[in-house]
Design a protein around this motif. Sequence first.
Motif, PDB file in Angstrom:
ATOM      1  N   UNK A   4       0.864  -1.175   0.000  1.00 13.11           N
ATOM      2  CA  UNK A   4       0.000   0.000   0.000  1.00 13.11           C
ATOM      3  C   UNK A   4       0.907   1.233   0.000  1.00 13.11           C
ATOM      4  N   UNK A   5       1.424   1.559  -1.173  1.00 13.70           N
ATOM      5  CA  UNK A   5       2.370   2.664  -1.272  1.00 13.70           C
ATOM      6  C   UNK A   5       1.693   4.018  -1.149  1.00 13.70           C
ATOM      7  N   UNK A   6       0.398   4.106  -1.424  1.00 14.21           N
ATOM      8  CA  UNK A   6      -0.323   5.358  -1.178  1.00 14.21           C
ATOM      9  C   UNK A   6      -0.257   5.711   0.312  1.00 14.21           C
ATOM     10  N   UNK A   7      -0.506   4.720   1.165  1.00  9.85           N
ATOM     11  CA  UNK A   7      -0.453   4.951   2.613  1.00  9.85           C
ATOM     12  C   UNK A   7       0.970   5.270   3.058  1.00  9.85           C
ATOM     13  N   UNK A   8       1.949   4.606   2.459  1.00  7.15           N
ATOM     14  CA  UNK A   8       3.353   4.884   2.789  1.00  7.15           C
ATOM     15  C   UNK A   8       3.692   6.343   2.487  1.00  7.15           C
ATOM     16  N   UNK A   9       3.269   6.847   1.319  1.00 11.61           N
ATOM     17  CA  UNK A   9       3.544   8.235   0.946  1.00 11.61           C
ATOM     18  C   UNK A   9       2.785   9.191   1.869  1.00 11.61           C
ATOM     19  N   UNK A  10       1.538   8.870   2.196  1.00 19.20           N
ATOM     20  CA  UNK A  10       0.753   9.693   3.120  1.00 19.20           C
ATOM     21  C   UNK A  10       1.483   9.832   4.459  1.00 19.20           C
ATOM     22  N   UNK A  11       1.909   8.715   5.022  1.00 20.06           N
ATOM     23  CA  UNK A  11       2.595   8.730   6.315  1.00 20.06           C
ATOM     24  C   UNK A  11       3.912   9.497   6.240  1.00 20.06           C
ATOM     25  N   UNK A  12       4.625   9.388   5.113  1.00 22.07           N
ATOM     26  CA  UNK A  12       5.888  10.097   4.918  1.00 22.07           C
ATOM     27  C   UNK A  12       5.668  11.608   4.898  1.00 22.07           C
ATOM     28  N   UNK A  13       4.624  12.050   4.193  1.00 23.67           N
ATOM     29  CA  UNK A  13       4.313  13.486   4.153  1.00 23.67           C
ATOM     30  C   UNK A  13       3.863  13.969   5.533  1.00 23.67           C
ATOM     31  N   UNK A  14       3.005  13.203   6.195  1.00 23.85           N
ATOM     32  CA  UNK A  14       2.520  13.584   7.523  1.00 23.85           C
ATOM     33  C   UNK A  14       3.646  13.681   8.549  1.00 23.85           C
ATOM     34  N   UNK A  15       4.681  12.884   8.383  1.00 20.31           N
ATOM     35  CA  UNK A  15       5.781  12.846   9.354  1.00 20.31           C
ATOM     36  C   UNK A  15       6.850  13.911   9.107  1.00 20.31           C
ATOM     37  N   UNK A  16       6.672  14.747   8.096  1.00 22.09           N
ATOM     38  CA  UNK A  16       7.673  15.764   7.776  1.00 22.09           C
ATOM     39  C   UNK A  16       7.774  16.785   8.913  1.00 22.09           C
TER      40      UNK A  16
END
Length: 120
Positions: A4-16
């Motif tokens: 689920x790479x969409x969720x991975x990218x979401x979490x990466x942006x949120x963790x900035x």
Amino acid sequence: MSLDLETTVKQWIDADPESDLTAYLEVPADRPQRFVTIERVGGSELEYSSHPILAIRVWAESRWQAAQLATGQVLPRLLDLDLLDPIAAVGVESVIDFPDPGPPPQPRYQITIQLDAATQ
């Protein structure tokens, strides 16, 4: 095995730590003035790798603000996705003005990326 790479990218942006933007997998019913959405819009799946094409849309109060957020905050963060396992590479396909016609109309920019990721 599909990731689920969409969720991975979401979490990466949120963790900035440099940004207060929140990412969503769909447009929230109660829209903030500034936010990001992530959507898979294409790509391919192989036995041991995934190559999704993702549209990252940056919403803001004005076209200028959307452009600044997209190119100044979100894009640099996306380019660092290859720091995560299992992402091996990030390719930027485009960065464009992509206003939402509404209703109500809202300025946004779109960054299209392709990821190369191992699935096993």
